[in-house]
Design a protein around this motif. Structure first.
Motif, PDB file in Angstrom:
ATOM      1  N   LYS A   1      45.153  38.831  19.936  1.00 13.88           N
ATOM      2  CA  LYS A   1      45.455  38.090  21.166  1.00 13.88           C
ATOM      3  C   LYS A   1      44.194  37.831  21.988  1.00 13.88           C
ATOM      4  O   LYS A   1      43.375  38.720  22.174  1.00 13.88           O
ATOM      5  N   ARG A   2      44.084  36.596  22.456  1.00 16.26           N
ATOM      6  CA  ARG A   2      42.974  36.233  23.349  1.00 16.26           C
ATOM      7  C   ARG A   2      43.410  36.530  24.781  1.00 16.26           C
ATOM      8  O   ARG A   2      44.394  35.965  25.265  1.00 16.26           O
ATOM      9  N   VAL A   3      42.673  37.425  25.432  1.00 17.30           N
ATOM     10  CA  VAL A   3      43.045  37.897  26.765  1.00 17.30           C
ATOM     11  C   VAL A   3      42.088  37.379  27.827  1.00 17.30           C
ATOM     12  O   VAL A   3      40.873  37.503  27.694  1.00 17.30           O
ATOM     13  N   VAL A   4      42.667  36.793  28.878  1.00 16.48           N
ATOM     14  CA  VAL A   4      41.907  36.288  30.019  1.00 16.48           C
ATOM     15  C   VAL A   4      42.165  37.214  31.207  1.00 16.48           C
ATOM     16  O   VAL A   4      43.303  37.617  31.442  1.00 16.48           O
ATOM     17  N   VAL A   5      41.118  37.556  31.949  1.00 16.34           N
ATOM     18  CA  VAL A   5      41.271  38.401  33.140  1.00 16.34           C
ATOM     19  C   VAL A   5      40.722  37.658  34.358  1.00 16.34           C
ATOM     20  O   VAL A   5      39.574  37.211  34.359  1.00 16.34           O
ATOM     21  N   ILE A   6      41.574  37.523  35.374  1.00 15.16           N
ATOM     22  CA  ILE A   6      41.163  36.905  36.633  1.00 15.16           C
ATOM     23  C   ILE A   6      40.934  38.030  37.639  1.00 15.16           C
ATOM     24  O   ILE A   6      41.864  38.758  37.995  1.00 15.16           O
ATOM     25  N   ALA A   7      39.695  38.211  38.031  1.00 13.79           N
ATOM     26  CA  ALA A   7      39.324  39.352  38.884  1.00 13.79           C
ATOM     27  C   ALA A   7      38.142  38.959  39.747  1.00 13.79           C
ATOM     28  O   ALA A   7      37.633  37.837  39.673  1.00 13.79           O
ATOM     29  N   SER A   8      37.689  39.925  40.548  1.00 19.57           N
ATOM     30  CA  SER A   8      36.511  39.651  41.386  1.00 19.57           C
ATOM     31  C   SER A   8      35.555  40.834  41.315  1.00 19.57           C
ATOM     32  O   SER A   8      35.947  41.947  40.950  1.00 19.57           O
ATOM     33  N   GLY A   9      34.293  40.567  41.658  1.00 17.35           N
ATOM     34  CA  GLY A   9      33.289  41.630  41.750  1.00 17.35           C
ATOM     35  C   GLY A   9      33.138  42.471  40.501  1.00 17.35           C
ATOM     36  O   GLY A   9      33.075  41.952  39.377  1.00 17.35           O
ATOM     37  N   GLU A  10      33.125  43.776  40.701  1.00 18.87           N
ATOM     38  CA  GLU A  10      32.903  44.753  39.631  1.00 18.87           C
ATOM     39  C   GLU A  10      33.966  44.682  38.537  1.00 18.87           C
ATOM     40  O   GLU A  10      33.718  45.008  37.381  1.00 18.87           O
ATOM     41  N   LYS A  11      35.183  44.256  38.909  1.00 20.01           N
ATOM     42  CA  LYS A  11      36.300  44.217  37.948  1.00 20.01           C
ATOM     43  C   LYS A  11      36.058  43.190  36.840  1.00 20.01           C
ATOM     44  O   LYS A  11      36.594  43.320  35.744  1.00 20.01           O
ATOM     45  N   VAL A  12      35.255  42.162  37.131  1.00 22.32           N
ATOM     46  CA  VAL A  12      34.937  41.169  36.098  1.00 22.32           C
ATOM     47  C   VAL A  12      34.119  41.839  34.989  1.00 22.32           C
ATOM     48  O   VAL A  12      34.416  41.694  33.797  1.00 22.32           O
TER      49      VAL A  12
ATOM     50  N   ALA B   1      37.852  41.886  27.207  1.00 29.12           N
ATOM     51  CA  ALA B   1      38.463  40.611  27.603  1.00 29.12           C
ATOM     52  C   ALA B   1      37.716  39.463  26.926  1.00 29.12           C
ATOM     53  O   ALA B   1      36.494  39.502  26.803  1.00 29.12           O
ATOM     54  N   ASP B   2      38.445  38.468  26.472  1.00 32.72           N
ATOM     55  CA  ASP B   2      37.801  37.319  25.827  1.00 32.72           C
ATOM     56  C   ASP B   2      37.111  36.440  26.864  1.00 32.72           C
ATOM     57  O   ASP B   2      36.047  35.882  26.601  1.00 32.72           O
ATOM     58  N   VAL B   3      37.744  36.320  28.041  1.00 34.61           N
ATOM     59  CA  VAL B   3      37.152  35.580  29.155  1.00 34.61           C
ATOM     60  C   VAL B   3      37.521  36.307  30.440  1.00 34.61           C
ATOM     61  O   VAL B   3      38.662  36.749  30.604  1.00 34.61           O
TER      62      VAL B   3
ATOM     63  N   GLY C   1      43.877  22.611  33.109  1.00 38.92           N
ATOM     64  CA  GLY C   1      44.612  22.414  31.854  1.00 38.92           C
ATOM     65  C   GLY C   1      44.136  23.234  30.676  1.00 38.92           C
ATOM     66  O   GLY C   1      44.598  23.048  29.551  1.00 38.92           O
ATOM     67  N   TRP C   2      43.212  24.177  30.909  1.00 36.76           N
ATOM     68  CA  TRP C   2      42.716  25.013  29.805  1.00 36.76           C
ATOM     69  C   TRP C   2      43.798  26.005  29.366  1.00 36.76           C
ATOM     70  O   TRP C   2      44.356  26.723  30.200  1.00 36.76           O
ATOM     71  N   VAL C   3      44.122  26.038  28.069  1.00 44.35           N
ATOM     72  CA  VAL C   3      45.239  26.879  27.583  1.00 44.35           C
ATOM     73  C   VAL C   3      44.877  27.713  26.350  1.00 44.35           C
ATOM     74  O   VAL C   3      45.762  28.194  25.646  1.00 44.35           O
ATOM     75  N   ASP C   4      43.595  27.931  26.116  1.00 49.86           N
ATOM     76  CA  ASP C   4      43.184  28.635  24.889  1.00 49.86           C
ATOM     77  C   ASP C   4      43.180  30.164  25.070  1.00 49.86           C
ATOM     78  O   ASP C   4      42.120  30.801  25.048  1.00 49.86           O
ATOM     79  N   TYR C   5      44.363  30.751  25.266  1.00 54.13           N
ATOM     80  CA  TYR C   5      44.489  32.200  25.456  1.00 54.13           C
ATOM     81  C   TYR C   5      45.953  32.592  25.255  1.00 54.13           C
ATOM     82  O   TYR C   5      46.845  31.733  25.273  1.00 54.13           O
ATOM     83  N   ASP C   6      46.186  33.895  25.034  1.00 52.29           N
ATOM     84  CA  ASP C   6      47.539  34.392  24.743  1.00 52.29           C
ATOM     85  C   ASP C   6      48.088  35.308  25.822  1.00 52.29           C
ATOM     86  O   ASP C   6      49.285  35.623  25.826  1.00 52.29           O
TER      87      ASP C   6
END
Length: 233
Positions: free
Chosen positions: A72-83, A91-93, A106-111
């Protein structure tokens, strides 16, 4: 209705009209699978709930002991140190507002999408993109969390989400047809156990009405719900 081919009809002929134990069902499924690719194995459960009522909604997550067989391609939306923490955890991105904008575009390349609580205001804008795909971060499924490393590891290890649809059925992949039959049975038992634990207090009567397993191209095989209950304890 489309006519089924010779291989499908031959597979149907090997399935008896009776409920099978988990192990027997997956052993048979491996015998009758005929596609030339590694088919996904799916479990379907019909539940005795009315999903129109909020207090009878069934949803949750569980980690399949043998994974799903998918990376699975995992995306994480975070800030600061958590990135940085997310990147180190695999995390893939990972990113903040710029990643939100990319997804909005419209980017959808993740699971899977994980978000830290402080980013939920920005993530709220992504409902139209993520909602229809069932990828909106949610605290109930562990995808809104400050512990991004744990969330990433669980998803990569085979964490699956289940949610009853409007026809009161849950459909979840439990592995690939190349898996050992007993490993598929153990994955299925883990899922069934998690669904049983998620039984809403408002659900009356028989909760698990029926269970079927199938692969991408195969006919379905009925699971003995009583046997599954015992195995899933």
């Amino acid at each position: 209705m489309a006519k089924h081919g010779k291989k499908y009809r031959a597979a149907v002929g090997k399935v008896e009209a009776k409920p099978y134990s988990l192990d027997a069902a997956f052993a048979l499924l491996k015998q009758i699978a005929f596609a030339k690719f590694d088919e996904t194995v799916e479990l379907a459960m019909l539940l005795g709930v009315n999903p129109k009522h909020a207090d009878q909604m069934v949803r949750g997550t569980t980690v399949l002991p043998h994974g799903t067989g998918q990376t699975k391609r995992v995306v994480v939306i975070a800030s600061g140190e958590k990135v940085r923490e997310a990147q180190e955890a695999g995390a893939d991105v990972a990113g903040g507002d710029e990643l939100v904008e990319k997804i909005q575009g419209g980017w959808v390349d993740y699971d899977a999408v994980i978000a830290t609580p402080d980013m939920m205001r920005a993530v709220g804008k992504l409902g139209k993109v993520l909602g229809p795909r069932g990828l909106m971060p949610n605290p109930k499924t562990g995808t809104v969390t400050p512990d991004v490393a744990k969330a990433i590891q669980e998803i990569k290890a085979g964490k699956v989400e289940f949610r009853v649809d409007k026809t009161a059925i849950i459909h979840v992949p439990v592995g690939k047809i190349s898996f050992d039959a007993h490993k598929l049975a153990e994955n299925a038992a883990a899922l069934i156990g998690a669904v049983r634990k998620a039984k809403p207090a408002a659900a009356k009567g028989r909760y698990v009405r029926s269970i079927f397993v199938s692969s991408t191209m195969s006919p379905s095989i009925q699971i003995d719900a009583a046997v599954a209950d015992v195995k899933a304890e």
